[in-house]
Enzyme design. Structure first.
Site, PDB file in Angstrom:
ATOM      1  N   TRP A 130     -33.859   8.832 -10.605  1.00  0.00           N
ATOM      2  CA  TRP A 130     -33.882   7.933  -9.445  1.00  0.00           C
ATOM      3  C   TRP A 130     -34.324   6.546  -9.895  1.00  0.00           C
ATOM      4  CZ3 TRP A 130     -32.173   7.659  -4.626  1.00  0.00           C
ATOM      5  CH2 TRP A 130     -32.685   6.665  -3.800  1.00  0.00           C
ATOM      6  N   ASP A 188     -16.358  -1.784 -14.776  1.00  0.00           N
ATOM      7  CA  ASP A 188     -16.195  -1.849 -13.308  1.00  0.00           C
ATOM      8  C   ASP A 188     -17.371  -2.644 -12.747  1.00  0.00           C
ATOM      9  OD1 ASP A 188     -15.409  -1.441 -10.717  1.00  0.00           O
ATOM     10  OD2 ASP A 188     -15.855   0.693 -10.650  1.00  0.00           O
TER      11      ASP A 188
HETATM   12  P1  ADP Z   1     -20.019   5.754  -6.109  1.00  0.00           P
HETATM   13  O1  ADP Z   1     -19.661   6.382  -7.418  1.00  0.00           O
HETATM   14  O2  ADP Z   1     -19.703   6.620  -4.927  1.00  0.00           O
HETATM   15  O3  ADP Z   1     -19.490   4.348  -5.956  1.00  0.00           O
HETATM   16  P2  ADP Z   1     -22.590   4.792  -6.978  1.00  0.00           P
HETATM   17  O4  ADP Z   1     -22.854   5.392  -8.298  1.00  0.00           O
HETATM   18  O5  ADP Z   1     -22.095   3.365  -6.974  1.00  0.00           O
HETATM   19  O6  ADP Z   1     -21.614   5.687  -6.110  1.00  0.00           O
HETATM   20  O7  ADP Z   1     -23.903   4.910  -6.115  1.00  0.00           O
HETATM   21  C1  ADP Z   1     -23.934   4.588  -4.722  1.00  0.00           C
HETATM   22  C2  ADP Z   1     -25.205   3.811  -4.414  1.00  0.00           C
HETATM   23  O8  ADP Z   1     -26.340   4.631  -4.703  1.00  0.00           O
HETATM   24  C3  ADP Z   1     -25.385   2.577  -5.283  1.00  0.00           C
HETATM   25  O9  ADP Z   1     -24.819   1.444  -4.678  1.00  0.00           O
HETATM   26  C4  ADP Z   1     -26.879   2.459  -5.413  1.00  0.00           C
HETATM   27  O10 ADP Z   1     -27.411   1.719  -4.330  1.00  0.00           O
HETATM   28  C5  ADP Z   1     -27.367   3.886  -5.293  1.00  0.00           C
HETATM   29  N1  ADP Z   1     -27.670   4.479  -6.621  1.00  0.00           N
HETATM   30  C6  ADP Z   1     -26.795   4.715  -7.634  1.00  0.00           C
HETATM   31  N2  ADP Z   1     -27.410   5.274  -8.681  1.00  0.00           N
HETATM   32  C7  ADP Z   1     -28.710   5.409  -8.331  1.00  0.00           C
HETATM   33  C8  ADP Z   1     -29.871   5.930  -8.981  1.00  0.00           C
HETATM   34  N3  ADP Z   1     -29.804   6.446 -10.212  1.00  0.00           N
HETATM   35  N4  ADP Z   1     -31.051   5.878  -8.305  1.00  0.00           N
HETATM   36  C9  ADP Z   1     -31.124   5.368  -7.060  1.00  0.00           C
HETATM   37  N5  ADP Z   1     -30.080   4.894  -6.385  1.00  0.00           N
HETATM   38  C10 ADP Z   1     -28.874   4.889  -6.996  1.00  0.00           C
END
Ligand code: ADP
Length: 292
Positions: free
Chosen positions: A98, A200
């Site tokens: 996280w 990306d």
């Molecule tokens: P997707 O692959 O559906 O686009 P993301 O990987 O971009 O999803 O993650 C969606 C959202 O979750 C991100 O915009 C970010 O705000 C949050 N997020 C992503 N990774 C983490 C993480 N390791 N810890 C906390 N929040 C995260």
């Protein structure tokens, strides 16, 4: 929220990684474009979890995990560590460290610019990768080529032009314009070798952690022209001028970077045209007009 069967599978996996697991609690996380995302909390721990169909997007999370590992290996810019990646009940799951959000100070933007510049100085003997992967939900082919013009045309433009044409999102006249543009690409990108790219890099794909450091998430890695990442940062905005200044200080932009960025952004624009429809066509047409 995930099914009780998925919840039980996650609970079981977490027992392999943490010594003390109480009842786990899910809260939905927004901001993603394709996957369901959750924060899983237990005790003082938080975990980030993504869930998607295992059949609709085969190996989506295995590829994401490989991309994160390749960036992590460079020891240049932070990425979340992967706790587990597995399939259950036709679903694929990715469990990750996280990342708590910190404040995006000037130091953050400068550090981000510098670290991206250094990441881009990591090279390979070819443009491409040793495996295909995804850009968002769209499969991305990474066959290796010796020149950027050849890679960009065959592995990036061609497949997306074909997909958009099949869906009648592009006309024959667009295809002719793309053909004309093709001959100019080589001259525009001469003299630069492959760079390790995030692939990306829009504003939804980086975070700031609680130390105030940049963290890359959701990569679509390959060795390509660095203007691909830089161009993409400008497509939907969200990056400060100090980020570009710091990048340019550590790895100066080429003189014709504006032209390069316009051409590079044809790829994400074609992806958006394909996924979300004709709102993205005018921007593509304007670049075609400029270069064909
Ligand atoms: P997707 O692959 O559906 O686009 P993301 O990987 O971009 O999803 O993650 C969606 C959202 O979750 C991100 O915009 C970010 O705000 C949050 N997020 C992503 N990774 C983490 C993480 N390791 N810890 C906390 N929040 C995260």
């Amino acid at each position: 929220m995930p099914s009780s069967s998925i919840e039980a599978a996650i609970q079981k996996k977490l027992c392999d990684h943490f010594t003390f697991i109480e009842q786990i609690k899910f809260s939905a996380v927004g901001g993603g474009s394709i996957n369901e995302a959750y924060r899983i909390s237990f005790g003082n721990e938080n975990i980030f979890c993504k869930v998607n169909s295992a059949t609709k997007f085969p190996q989506l999370f295995i590829k994401e995990k490989a991309g994160l590992a390749l960036i992590r290996k460079q020891n240049i810019i932070t990425v979340p560590s992967v706790i587990d990646c597995f399939e259950h009940d036709d679903q694929q799951l990715l469990l990750m460290e996280w990342i708590g959000e910190g404040e995006r100070t000037e130091r953050f933007w400068k550090k981000f610019g510098e670290e991206l510049a250094v990441l881009h100085q990591q090279s390979a003997d070819y443009f491409g990768l040793n495996e295909d992967n995804y850009m968002g939900s769209v499969p991305q082919s990474n066959h290796q080529h010796q020149t950027w013009a050849s890679f960009f045309t065959a592995e990036r433009l061609q497949p997306m032009i074909a997909r958009c044409y099949e869906k009648s999102l592009l006309t024959k006249s667009h295809l002719h314009q793309f053909e004309k543009l093709r001959s100019g690409i080589e001259g525009l990108f001469e003299n630069e070798g492959p760079s390790l790219l995030h692939g990306d890099l829009w504003s939804g794909n980086f975070m700031c952690n609680q130390n105030g450091d940049p963290v890359l998430i959701d990569p679509a890695v390959y060795y390509g022209h660095r203007s691909m990442d830089l161009a993409m940062t400008t497509l939907f905005g969200g990056f400060r001028s100090s980020f570009y200044k710091a990048y340019h200080y550590h790895y100066p932009f080429p003189a014709n970077y504006k032209e390069q960025w316009a051409i590079c952004n044809l790829y994400p624009l074609l992806i958006h045209l394909y996924l979300f429809g004709s709102n993205y066509l005018p921007q593509i047409q304007s670049t075609l007009k400029q270069f064909s």
